[in-house]
Enzyme design. Structure first.
Site, mmCIF file in Angstrom:
data_model
loop_
_atom_site.group_PDB
_atom_site.id
_atom_site.type_symbol
_atom_site.label_atom_id
_atom_site.label_comp_id
_atom_site.label_asym_id
_atom_site.label_seq_id
_atom_site.Cartn_x
_atom_site.Cartn_y
_atom_site.Cartn_z
ATOM 1 N N ASP A 306 -6.073 -2.441 3.071
ATOM 2 C CA ASP A 306 -4.690 -2.053 2.842
ATOM 3 C C ASP A 306 -4.097 -3.131 1.915
ATOM 4 O O ASP A 306 -4.670 -4.215 1.727
ATOM 5 C CB ASP A 306 -3.903 -1.939 4.162
ATOM 6 C CG ASP A 306 -2.626 -1.115 3.977
ATOM 7 O OD1 ASP A 306 -2.214 -0.896 2.824
ATOM 8 O OD2 ASP A 306 -2.035 -0.703 4.995
HETATM 9 C C1 BGC Z 1 0.480 0.864 3.196
HETATM 10 C C2 BGC Z 1 -0.597 1.867 2.859
HETATM 11 C C3 BGC Z 1 -0.459 2.282 1.417
HETATM 12 C C4 BGC Z 1 -0.521 1.058 0.548
HETATM 13 C C5 BGC Z 1 -0.411 1.358 -0.930
HETATM 14 C C6 BGC Z 1 0.539 -0.285 2.218
HETATM 15 O O1 BGC Z 1 1.664 -1.064 2.397
HETATM 16 O O2 BGC Z 1 0.272 0.368 4.490
HETATM 17 O O3 BGC Z 1 -0.545 2.972 3.709
HETATM 18 O O4 BGC Z 1 -1.457 3.201 1.084
HETATM 19 O O5 BGC Z 1 0.541 0.182 0.890
HETATM 20 O O6 BGC Z 1 0.865 1.727 -1.257
#
Ligand code: BGC
Length: 766
Positions: A306
């Site tokens: 993530d």
């Molecule tokens: C989130 C993810 C997301 C990623 C990209 C993160 O902060 O937890 O779910 O896909 O950002 O935007």
């Protein structure tokens, strides 16, 4: 730097790349091992670490890397006239960042080996990219489809596949390779801020809906990234909270949905979560990412972190976390240094590069496919609308209060009736071209809305919003509920045929909901509004329907008996108002069912005792173990307010002819569903299984399969067939680390919700 110099730099890079490419293996042409052999260590590390590194400036240049040190970005931007951040970064550093504006991440291109930059964007309620681009008159809006919970509440794989086929088409037509979705974490607590992105408290429902979701997207030749792997059941201190749980709960509850999706739908990628699992950060968790995911499940895609996950890039690489997103200089340096000092085996890096390349070969970018930048947003809006109606759950309907008769005059109460929430906040929000409020939807359906009331609400909302900060990524401006006085209610009751009151909540990434009035509990104003409206309308012999516009639930026990009808409409996407109106008008009989239990009291939830209400302590003990959701309510003998799987219809159904036929590897269950009511409708049959529970403690029953009928006309029947793989009956024996199907008599129950005794049939399992 002036624009002309940026262009010159780019042209020079391109011609150097052409000359060098002649003798080198090329991505997409030559075997992956040959490409990897031709890569320098720095190129390999660049390939696994995303391109967004300017956001974390390194102190020193990495040896041998012409692209470092990074420029003073702010200074460059001032000098660069019209050039965007992406232009500058690309020209100065060689990073091809930002082909699709607003996409969450890009990978590093290596032109000399023919490796392009791949683009990844959020999910899950639609594609999230910037809707406008500097100096470009075109727009790049995407459809805000119904959110994850709405989809799951439909219990309808076909519906989900239709939605995600349309969504995947937008991914492809806007030039994106991988959609960062679906979210498949278990709803352990009703307070988790991201529940609206997730599917259920039950892994079989979550896993099946996730599979349908993934299949629909990937049918377009673009990838998915099922997330957040795993045990990300709270947003409070999400970057490091330690989820402590038994191996059995991990396997049976928190991983099973992912496992079902991996086995049935093969997501191209998986996104690891931020949190720790039993003290080890998920992205650095070899047990999770290598032993279980690849070793036991045979997963062949790749894993990405993530965004800006905690921990060392070297540890993540070693654990089997193939790609690090969006990519920081720190991670790059950690991997290079660990390989140089011998603490990280370069073969592990090669393994990860290969995992990523195998997937990337399938992307539109690798195939050099062109894209239109103009998906059919109109037809996708129709798909979004239809799907949203399919997920709506009718919780109460005394004396057939709904559907409302056509063309009536409606007193429409509640801020969100005029400013309807269609999605949550954070990365799960979609930049849509428009949204339809309930007010507009009802008018589109031929209802008249009390203008005095409507104008009152609109003026109030506009005035309140003027004093609030503008919407941003993390939050949208919300306005305290307008107070409805007794007089206002009386006046409306005298002038209108019926009342609809919307109660709304918004939540999202980065924070959990609060156990406070105005969030989990209704505010004093909301409670007094319900009382005033219900009293005034009932006095006139008129009905009141409440619409819940939120991704999860609120406390309902104190007020749910007051209105005549309650419709849970979720966060249903941009066509919200039209979709809700279709159900209110009775164009569609509601057929959604709750994907989670609604408790009488918050304290009845098994997670209530140990949900992280603050960042301290940073550990959450999952003491309820496998007894999550209805498994807990069954075991503790607590009657829920609305059970898991519950939902009314405008018609009635009866079940008959339950048959369970075993074959080698599975059980085929058939049930005849008859529409015994007076309207057409659809029904979801749920199959719960009671295991003998002699060798192991087992839940009273567990959902093992489900099926939704087509529309059944009054008096007609449909026989649904549900296949339950034998391995789904297994529990995880954590002492011997094996899955065990306990022999003995099993009861298969066909029911319309978790509290329904249904029809049952016993069968011996050997
Ligand atoms: C989130 C993810 C997301 C990623 C990209 C993160 O902060 O937890 O779910 O896909 O950002 O935007």
């Amino acid at each position: 730097m002036k624009k002309s110099r940026i262009k010159a730099a780019a042209i020079m890079c391109a011609s150097v790349a052409t000359v060098m490419a002649q003798d080198l293996p090329q991505f997409g042409v030559d075997p992956i091992p040959d490409i990897i052999k031709a890569m320098t260590l720095e190129e390999k590390v660049n390939f696994v670490v995303g391109t967004n590194r300017v956001l974390e400036l390194p102190p020193d240049a990495a040896p041998g890397m012409p692209v470092r040190p990074f420029p003073d970005f702010s200074k460059l931007q001032q000098d660069a006239d019209e050039s965007s951040e992406a232009d500058i970064v690309e020209a100065v550093t060689g990073f091809t960042k930002g082909r699709v504006k607003g996409a969450a991440g890009d990978t590093y291109s290596i032109p000399r080996l023919g490796i392009p930059s791949f683009t990844l964007a959020d999910g899950p309620a639609g594609l999230r990219i910037d809707p406008t681009r500097k100096g470009d008159k075109n727009t790049y809006y995407c459809t805000a489809f119904p959110t994850g919970t709405t989809l799951a509440a439909s219990w309808d794989g076909e519906l989900v596949k239709n939605v995600t086929e349309a969504m995947g088409n937008e991914v492809k037509e806007y030039g994106v390779d991988i959609l960062l979705a679906p979210g498949t974490n278990i709803m352990r607590s009703p307070l988790c801020g991201r529940n609206f992105e997730y599917f259920s408290e039950d892994p079989v429902l979550a896993g099946n809906i996730a599979s349908a979701y993934i299949n629909g997207i990937q049918r377009n030749g673009v990838g998915t990234s099922i997330k957040h792997f795993a045990v990300n059941n709270q947003e409070t201190y999400r970057n490091g909270i330690n989820a402590v749980l038994s191996d059995r709960a991990l396997r049976e509850i928190y991983l099973r949905g992912f496992q079902i999706a991996v086995e049935n739908a093969n997501p191209w990628t998986i996104m690891s979560s931020y949190n720790k699992i039993n003290s080890v950060l998920a992205p650095a968790n070899k047990y999770l990412l290598t032993d279980i995911l690849r070793g036991e499940w045979g997963y062949e895609g790749f894993v990405m972190t993530d965004w800006w996950s905690e921990g060392s890039g070297a540890d993540q690489t070693a654990a089997g976390n193939d790609m690090l997103m969006p990519g920081t200089q720190r991670q790059y340096d950690q991997i290079i240094n660990a390989i140089k000092d011998g603490s990280l085996d370069e073969e592990l890096l090669d393994r990860n590069v290969e995992n990523i390349m195998r997937v990337m070969l399938r992307t539109p970018t690798a195939k050099k496919l062109s894209y239109s930048n103009s998906p059919d947003l109109k037809s996708h809006a129709a798909t979004a609308r239809e799907a949203a109606t399919g997920g709506m759950v009718l919780l109460e309907n005394k004396d057939n209060a709904l559907p409302l008769r056509p063309k009536q005059k409606v007193a429409l109460f509640g801020n969100a009736s005029y400013d309807t929430f269609v999605g949550g906040t954070g990365s799960g929000n979609v930049n849509r071209a428009y949204k339809v409020s309930l007010d507009e939807g009802l008018q589109n359906s031929g209802y008249t809305i009390d203008t005095n009331l409507g104008n009152g609400y609109k003026n109030y909302i506009a005035a309140e919003k003027a004093n609030k900060p503008a919407d941003n990524f993390w939050s949208i401006a919300t306005v305290d509920e307008m107070a409805v006085t007794e007089d206002m209610a009386k006046n409306a009751a005298e002038n209108c045929d019926a009342a609809i009151l919307t109660i709304s909540r918004i939540a999202g990434e980065g924070g959990d909901r609060k156990l406070e009035k105005g969030d989990w509990y209704l505010s004093d104003t909301e409670l007094s509004n319900i009382n005033n409206i219900v009293n005034a309308f009932h006095k006139e012999g008129k009905k009141v329907a409440v619409v819940l516009n939120m991704g999860a639930a609120v406390d309902m026990a104190d007020w749910k008996e007051l209105p005549d009808a309650i419709l849970h409409a979720w966060l249903p996407g941009q066509e919200a108002g039209n979709a809700i109106a279709a159900v209110i008008k009775g164009e569609v009989s509601p057929s959604g069912k709750l994907p989670f239990t609604i408790a009488k009291r918050y304290e009845d939830y098994p997670s209530a005792a140990n949900f992280p209400y603050s960042t301290n302590p940073a550990t959450t003990y999952y003491t309820e173990d496998i007894f999550v959701g209805y498994r807990h309510f069954d075991k503790a003998g607590i009657e829920p307010l609305y059970p898991f799987g519950y939902g009314l219809s405008y018609t009635d159904f009866s079940y008959s002819d339950l048959k369970v036929s075993p074959d080698e590897e599975s059980y085929n269950i058939s049930v005849k569903v008859t529409n015994t009511g007076e309207k057409a409708g659809r029904e979801t049959v749920q199959i719960y299984v009671k295991a003998p529970g002699k060798d192991m403690i087992k839940p009273v029953k567990e959902l093992k399969g489900f099926a939704k009928t087509k529309e059944i006309k009054p008096g007609a029947s449909e026989t649904v067939i549900i296949n339950i793989p034998r391995k789904l009956l297994a529990s995880y024996n954590e002492y011997d680390s094996v899955w065990v199907v306990e022999p003995g008599m099993y009861e298969f129950i066909a029911a319309d919700c978790a509290a329904d005794p249904g029809l049952s049939s016993q069968i011996e399992v050997k």
